[in-house]
Structures are given as C-alpha cells and as structure tokens.
Scaffold this motif. Structure first.
Motif, PDB file in Angstrom:
ATOM      1  N   LEU A 242      -3.265   4.461   6.242  1.00 43.78           N
ATOM      2  CA  LEU A 242      -3.633   3.291   5.449  1.00 43.78           C
ATOM      3  C   LEU A 242      -5.088   3.362   5.001  1.00 43.78           C
ATOM      4  N   SER A 243      -5.962   3.760   5.916  1.00 38.22           N
ATOM      5  CA  SER A 243      -7.375   3.833   5.554  1.00 38.22           C
ATOM      6  C   SER A 243      -7.616   4.935   4.527  1.00 38.22           C
ATOM      7  N   GLY A 244      -6.881   6.072   4.682  1.00 39.03           N
ATOM      8  CA  GLY A 244      -7.016   7.136   3.700  1.00 39.03           C
ATOM      9  C   GLY A 244      -6.569   6.674   2.319  1.00 39.03           C
ATOM     10  N   PHE A 245      -5.499   5.886   2.279  1.00 36.27           N
ATOM     11  CA  PHE A 245      -5.022   5.362   0.990  1.00 36.27           C
ATOM     12  C   PHE A 245      -6.054   4.434   0.358  1.00 36.27           C
ATOM     13  N   VAL A 246      -6.672   3.574   1.168  1.00 35.23           N
ATOM     14  CA  VAL A 246      -7.676   2.636   0.641  1.00 35.23           C
ATOM     15  C   VAL A 246      -8.869   3.393   0.071  1.00 35.23           C
ATOM     16  N   LEU A 247      -9.338   4.410   0.800  1.00 37.72           N
ATOM     17  CA  LEU A 247     -10.494   5.164   0.341  1.00 37.72           C
ATOM     18  C   LEU A 247     -10.167   5.966  -0.923  1.00 37.72           C
ATOM     19  N   GLU A 248      -8.986   6.552  -0.966  1.00 39.86           N
ATOM     20  CA  GLU A 248      -8.587   7.301  -2.163  1.00 39.86           C
ATOM     21  C   GLU A 248      -8.474   6.362  -3.367  1.00 39.86           C
ATOM     22  N   LEU A 249      -7.915   5.175  -3.139  1.00 33.69           N
ATOM     23  CA  LEU A 249      -7.774   4.211  -4.227  1.00 33.69           C
ATOM     24  C   LEU A 249      -9.142   3.772  -4.742  1.00 33.69           C
ATOM     25  N   GLY A 250     -10.068   3.500  -3.817  1.00 30.18           N
ATOM     26  CA  GLY A 250     -11.408   3.074  -4.220  1.00 30.18           C
ATOM     27  C   GLY A 250     -12.117   4.152  -5.016  1.00 30.18           C
ATOM     28  N   ALA A 251     -12.020   5.416  -4.537  1.00 31.38           N
ATOM     29  CA  ALA A 251     -12.677   6.514  -5.242  1.00 31.38           C
ATOM     30  C   ALA A 251     -12.039   6.751  -6.614  1.00 31.38           C
ATOM     31  N   SER A 252     -10.721   6.663  -6.675  1.00 31.74           N
ATOM     32  CA  SER A 252     -10.031   6.880  -7.958  1.00 31.74           C
ATOM     33  C   SER A 252     -10.427   5.821  -8.981  1.00 31.74           C
ATOM     34  N   LEU A 253     -10.484   4.573  -8.558  1.00 32.47           N
ATOM     35  CA  LEU A 253     -10.894   3.500  -9.473  1.00 32.47           C
ATOM     36  C   LEU A 253     -12.335   3.687  -9.932  1.00 32.47           C
ATOM     37  N   SER A 254     -13.190   4.170  -9.015  1.00 34.49           N
ATOM     38  CA  SER A 254     -14.594   4.393  -9.377  1.00 34.49           C
ATOM     39  C   SER A 254     -14.711   5.489 -10.428  1.00 34.49           C
ATOM     40  N   VAL A 255     -13.972   6.593 -10.233  1.00 37.45           N
ATOM     41  CA  VAL A 255     -13.989   7.672 -11.221  1.00 37.45           C
ATOM     42  C   VAL A 255     -13.389   7.198 -12.537  1.00 37.45           C
ATOM     43  N   ALA A 256     -12.396   6.342 -12.456  1.00 38.62           N
ATOM     44  CA  ALA A 256     -11.770   5.811 -13.674  1.00 38.62           C
ATOM     45  C   ALA A 256     -12.759   5.010 -14.499  1.00 38.62           C
ATOM     46  N   LEU A 257     -13.632   4.240 -13.858  1.00 33.73           N
ATOM     47  CA  LEU A 257     -14.650   3.479 -14.580  1.00 33.73           C
ATOM     48  C   LEU A 257     -15.561   4.410 -15.365  1.00 33.73           C
ATOM     49  N   VAL A 258     -15.955   5.527 -14.717  1.00 35.93           N
ATOM     50  CA  VAL A 258     -16.811   6.490 -15.407  1.00 35.93           C
ATOM     51  C   VAL A 258     -16.047   7.115 -16.579  1.00 35.93           C
ATOM     52  N   ALA A 259     -14.788   7.440 -16.337  1.00 32.58           N
ATOM     53  CA  ALA A 259     -13.983   8.089 -17.378  1.00 32.58           C
ATOM     54  C   ALA A 259     -13.782   7.166 -18.584  1.00 32.58           C
ATOM     55  N   VAL A 260     -13.512   5.891 -18.333  1.00 31.38           N
ATOM     56  CA  VAL A 260     -13.323   4.937 -19.430  1.00 31.38           C
ATOM     57  C   VAL A 260     -14.605   4.806 -20.253  1.00 31.38           C
ATOM     58  N   SER A 261     -15.736   4.730 -19.549  1.00 33.67           N
ATOM     59  CA  SER A 261     -17.024   4.611 -20.251  1.00 33.67           C
ATOM     60  C   SER A 261     -17.280   5.834 -21.124  1.00 33.67           C
ATOM     61  N   ILE A 262     -17.026   7.008 -20.567  1.00 32.27           N
ATOM     62  CA  ILE A 262     -17.243   8.238 -21.333  1.00 32.27           C
ATOM     63  C   ILE A 262     -16.272   8.313 -22.519  1.00 32.27           C
ATOM     64  N   GLY A 263     -15.040   7.934 -22.299  1.00 30.04           N
ATOM     65  CA  GLY A 263     -14.047   7.986 -23.371  1.00 30.04           C
ATOM     66  C   GLY A 263     -14.407   7.080 -24.531  1.00 30.04           C
ATOM     67  N   LEU A 264     -14.847   5.873 -24.240  1.00 33.67           N
ATOM     68  CA  LEU A 264     -15.227   4.935 -25.313  1.00 33.67           C
ATOM     69  C   LEU A 264     -16.406   5.468 -26.107  1.00 33.67           C
ATOM     70  N   ARG A 265     -17.377   6.063 -25.420  1.00 35.69           N
ATOM     71  CA  ARG A 265     -18.553   6.561 -26.141  1.00 35.69           C
ATOM     72  C   ARG A 265     -18.250   7.854 -26.898  1.00 35.69           C
ATOM     73  N   LEU A 266     -17.269   8.614 -26.414  1.00 38.36           N
ATOM     74  CA  LEU A 266     -16.845   9.787 -27.184  1.00 38.36           C
ATOM     75  C   LEU A 266     -16.168   9.369 -28.485  1.00 38.36           C
ATOM     76  N   VAL A 267     -15.396   8.270 -28.438  1.00 39.65           N
ATOM     77  CA  VAL A 267     -14.695   7.785 -29.620  1.00 39.65           C
ATOM     78  C   VAL A 267     -15.684   7.304 -30.675  1.00 39.65           C
ATOM     79  N   ASP A 268     -16.712   6.544 -30.233  1.00 39.42           N
ATOM     80  CA  ASP A 268     -17.654   6.017 -31.234  1.00 39.42           C
ATOM     81  C   ASP A 268     -18.735   7.023 -31.601  1.00 39.42           C
ATOM     82  N   GLY A 269     -18.709   8.219 -30.985  1.00 43.83           N
ATOM     83  CA  GLY A 269     -19.629   9.273 -31.365  1.00 43.83           C
ATOM     84  C   GLY A 269     -20.998   9.193 -30.762  1.00 43.83           C
TER      85      GLY A 269
END
Length: 574
Positions: A242-269
C-alpha cells in the motif's frame, strides 16, 4: 533508529568506507543520467528535424556507451553494498560477542538466550537489505536529486520550480507511512523473537516433556506462535504494498505536472523541443531516489530494529527487553576505577596470596553476598561451601570480574578490579561448554596450538586419563557422558593453568556428576596442583572434596550477616 544512525559509523568502520565509495559511485551515476538524457534528447530532436543516420551515429554510439557505463556503476554499487554489509555485520557481531563476554554469565543469565542469539544471527543478517537497497537510495537522494533539480532549473526554470514545490510532498507521505510501518514492523520483530525463544525453550525441555508425556501438548503452542508470526508478516507485506502504491502515485502525478507544463509550452512555441525532452527525461530521475527510499524502507526495517538492540548491548544499555545495571552502579564503577588500577595485560602475572576483604555484592536493592572475607595462600586447596543461594557462584563471578562489589580483592600486592584482564585466573564452570571437535581441541581451547603432552597431562590431573584426546565430539560435547564432559572441562582449566602458569585455579562443582573413583582421581590431581604452588579453589557440596580441602570457606547466607556489616562505601568496586 534514524535513517543513518551515527552509531553505525562509530561501531563499524566498514560503514564509513561504504559511504565514501557509495557517494563516489552515486555522483558518477548522476552524471551518467544527465549525459544519457541529453544525448537521447538530441537524437530525438535531430531525428524529428530530418537529419540522416550518419549525423545521428555519434549520438547513438554515445548512448550505448553511457548505458554500458551506467550498468557497470549499478553493479559496482551492488558489489560495494554486499561487501559493506558483510563487513559491517562481522564488526557488529564481534562487538556484540565482546559485549556479552565483558558482562559475563551473570548478565547473560538475566537475558533471554534465544533473543540474544536471534539478534546476533538472523537479526543482523537483515542489514543486507539495509545496505543493498535502502542506503544506496539514501545516498542517491542526497546526491542525485539536488544535482538533477539544479540542472532542470538551469535548462527550464518553470519545470525546476514545479519539482521543488511538489518534491517535499513525497517525504511527507513517507513520514506518515513510515510511522505505520514502524509499528507493524516492531510487532513482527517481537513475534519473531517470541517464536525463536519459544522454540529454543521447547527443544531444551523436550527431554523433560517426554518423560512426563507432555511433548505433544506443545504442538498447539508452537502452531499458535507460528501463526501469529505469519499473520504479522502478511500485515507488513500489505502495508509495504500500500505504501509503495501511494509513493508511486505521488511521484507519477508530480512528473505528470511537469509533463503537462512542458507540453503546453511546446505547443505555444515558448519552449524548444530539445530542452523540453531533456527536462522531461530528468524529471522521473529526480523523483526516483526519494521514492525508492520509502519503498526500500520496509526491506531495511528488520535490520534497523536489530541494529538498535545491538547498539544497546554495545553501549551497555538494556538489551533484549531486560535492563542492565542502574545509574548507581555506573557511578560506583567510576569510583572503582579511581580507587584501584586494573591489571594491565603487559604487566607480569601477579602472585601471592589471594585476599577477600569484606566483599559485598548487591543486585539492585538486594544483597546477594554479604561481608565475605578470607585469605588463600598459594599451595593450598580451598573449598567454598554453603547452602544453596548463599552466594557461592556470586563469589566466583566477583572473582572473574563480572559483578559489582564493595570491599576489596587483592592478589599479592595487586588490586583485582572488574573489567581488567585475568592472566592469573583459570576457571571451569558448572556447564562444560564443549564444542564440536576432538577432546584435545576442547582441552586446549583458546591456546595458540595444541600441546599433546600437556593435554594428556591435564586430562590425567582431571581424572580423565582414560579418555582418548583424539575422540571426536559433536555439538555441545555430544559423545560424552555428563561425568566425562565435566572432566574435559576441568582439564581445560588445568591446561590453561599449566600452559600459562596461572597462580589461581577455580572449579565450580567439578565432580557433581562423577562417581567416587573418578572424583578421587580428580581430587588427587587438584592436590598435586596445589602442592606445586597453585591456589586451587573448588565450589562443591561433595563430602569427599570438603574432606580433602586444606581450607573450607563457608559462605554465610545474607540473612545471617549483621546489617551493620553490609554496606557500599567509598571503596566500592564494580
């Protein structure tokens, strides 16, 4: 226990070396990760830009080299962790055994033997996971994560700031999960200790249980303890998943925030593809060590719990659930050290009469030996007698230096205080304590070599001249009767007396399992040793031994000693 307890570095020098090597390898891995991410981002950028294969070749070759280098560094870190764990376990076991030996049988008798054994064996083996899995991730979290975050800030400030904001959330989850994990892990460790103790007690008392036909009734007890350990183990695994799942979920969401930010800025150039890919590849690597700390904490928890108890034994605190000496005893120890010097190992073995002057022993608030005084001259056979519980074994333990006492003990002109070496003393206890090997090996135990002539002489003086020194024994002296084992144990003490010219020989109930003929041969050997100038002290109730003594020392029960004679004054020795 803290993630990296300073006591581990203090008591195990191998841990310090591992930290140095691990830090160097961790830094090299971090640099390799940065180079790999940059090369891969360049290859993808060039491929998207339409460059041909010849232009991509050097980058692809660099990626292959970096992959091989990273694999080699990971392997080297695992090798260093394995060797470091083995060295640390060896050093800690040595210190534990030394601590148990320094406290002596009197202290060990107050412990749970199976608990101490489990601690020094299976408990310390759990440190393998601590060094192989947990500590490398701890090093990487302290080295790789800051470096990768700095690189991300340098390449893309918004992504770096995002990582800095969300990164502390993972340690927060780790703390909350760690509290629950420590609780269930402690319960599992205690359950393992109960299982080991219960099984050892059952094996030790199996003979008595079979005599009374009660051995089968213990089946349910062992089954209950085993089931409890199984249930707690599964609970630990459930919490780990359970703890491993929580930590993996937290890390995945954190990386997703970075990915979304990068994706939006790549789109607008506003962000270049090369930089965006480079930062996106570094983001998971920045979170990985911190995430793995939480995941691997469960694998290291057993080792951490065992190490905590090991440190308590090494430092003289309560171990295995039993308190040791009180603060008052510690103060008395300081007074003893100041009152009389210990016997240095380099000084010539003292000789002369052995004198006890008003020796009193306290265990907490209970007096177990009261105002004992006697003088034993060389060349005499002395027998310590008295009713059971009067303090005979306590007196022997005091002479060995294992218990605190007041009064004074001197050998010739030298004060005898606990903690110092005993080159002048040879001793055999009530339990033979034989090991697997030949009789000769057991008689010469502790000596640099086996002197066959001296072994035969020691056996003859102990009444065991009929025993073949080359006879192979099993565990705990299997292959000998109780009386034969006693004679081998007495021969071991006599061997030390002859080999090291010890002026004092102490035997505790050496003839309790001997017949009259064997006892007579032992007494004759002890009288021969005494005639040669040795102070021979025998604790015994046997009439034949008492009758053969030159001096009988009666140990008086505490209830028969005047209260005014029992005190712990400024001359206290511990």
């Amino acid at each position: 226990m803290r993630p990296l307890d300073p006591r581990l570095l203090r008591y195990a020098s191998a841990a310090r070396w591992f930290l140095v090597i691990g830090a160097v390898l961790g830094l090299a891995q971090t640099l390799v990760v940065v180079v790999f991410s940059w090369l891969l981002s360049q290859v993808i950028t060039l491929a998207v830009g339409g460059h041909d294969v010849t232009e991509l070749g050097p980058y692809v070759g660099g990626i292959a080299a970096v992959v091989v280098l990273r694999a080699a560094l990971v392997w080297l870190l695992e090798v260093a962790a394995s060797r470091g764990a083995a060295s640390v376990k060896s050093q800690l076991r040595t210190r534990v055994l030394r601590g148990v030996a320094e406290r002596g049988p009197d202290w060990l008798a107050g412990q749970q033997g199976a608990r101490v054994s489990t601690l020094a064996t299976q408990g310390l083996d759990a440190l393998d996971n601590y060094f192989a899995r947990y500590l490398p991730q701890l090093l990487l979290a302290g080295i790789a994560t800051p470096i990768l975050v700095l690189v991300m800030l340098w390449q893309d400030l918004p992504s770096g700031i995002t990582v800095i904001i969300v990164l502390p959330l993972i340690p927060l989850f780790m703390v909350l999960i760690g509290q629950a994990t420590q609780a269930v892990q402690k319960q599992q460790w205690e359950s393992l200790q109960r299982l080991g103790t219960g099984f050892l007690d059952l094996v030790g008392g199996l003979g008595t249980l079979k005599i009374f036909g009660r051995e089968r009734r213990q089946t349910e007890r062992v089954r209950t303890i085993t089931e409890d350990y199984r249930a707690r183990t599964m609970k630990v695994l459930r919490v780990s998943f359970l703890s491993g799942f929580v930590l993996e979920l937290g890390a995945s969401l954190s990386v997703a925030l970075v990915a979304v930010s990068i994706g939006l800025r790549l789109v607008d150039g506003s962000l270049g593809l090369g930089v965006g890919l480079f930062v996106l590849l570094l983001a998971p690597e920045a979170f990985l060590p911190v995430r793995q700390i939480g995941v691997q904490f469960h694998a290291a928890a057993d080792g951490l719990a065992a190490a905590e108890e090991v440190f308590l034994i090494i430092e003289g605190g309560p171990a295995a659930g039993t308190a040791m000496e009180t603060a008052d005893s510690a103060k008395t120890a300081d007074a003893a050290d100041a009152a009389a010097p210990a016997v240095p190992a380099s000084v010539t073995t003292p000789t002369g009469s052995l004198r006890f002057d008003a020796v009193t022993v306290r265990r907490g608030t209970t007096v177990t030996l009261a105002a004992f005084s006697a003088t034993l001259a060389p060349g005499r056979l002395a027998v310590i007698a008295g009713p059971s519980g009067a303090g005979k074994s306590t007196l022997v333990a005091t002479l060995q230096g294992f218990v605190p006492y007041s009064g004074s003990i001197t050998l010739g002109e030298t004060a005898v205080v606990p903690g110092g070496p005993r080159p002048w003393l040879a001793w055999a206890g009530q339990r033979p304590g034989l090991l697997s090997g030949t009789i000769a090996d057991n008689v010469a135990l502790g000596a640099p070599g086996v002197d066959k002539a001296l072994v035969a002489r020691a056996l003859d003086l102990a009444g065991g001249g009929d025993l073949d020194p080359g006879t192979a024994l099993g565990v705990n002296g299997d292959g000998l009767s109780g009386g034969q084992a006693q004679r081998v144990a007495a021969a071991r003490a006599i061997y030390r007396t002859l080999a090291d010219r010890c002026p004092v020989l102490v035997l505790d109930e050496p003839s309790s399992a001997l017949d009259e003929a064997a006892e007579g041969r032992l007494i004759a050997g002890l009288r021969e040793l005494a005639a040669a100038g040795t102070i021979v002290i025998v604790v015994s109730h046997r009439p034949a031994v008492v009758a053969a003594a030159d001096l009988v020392l009666q140990v008086v029960p505490v209830s028969e000693v005047p209260a005014s004679a029992v005190s712990l004054g400024e001359d206290a020795h511990v």
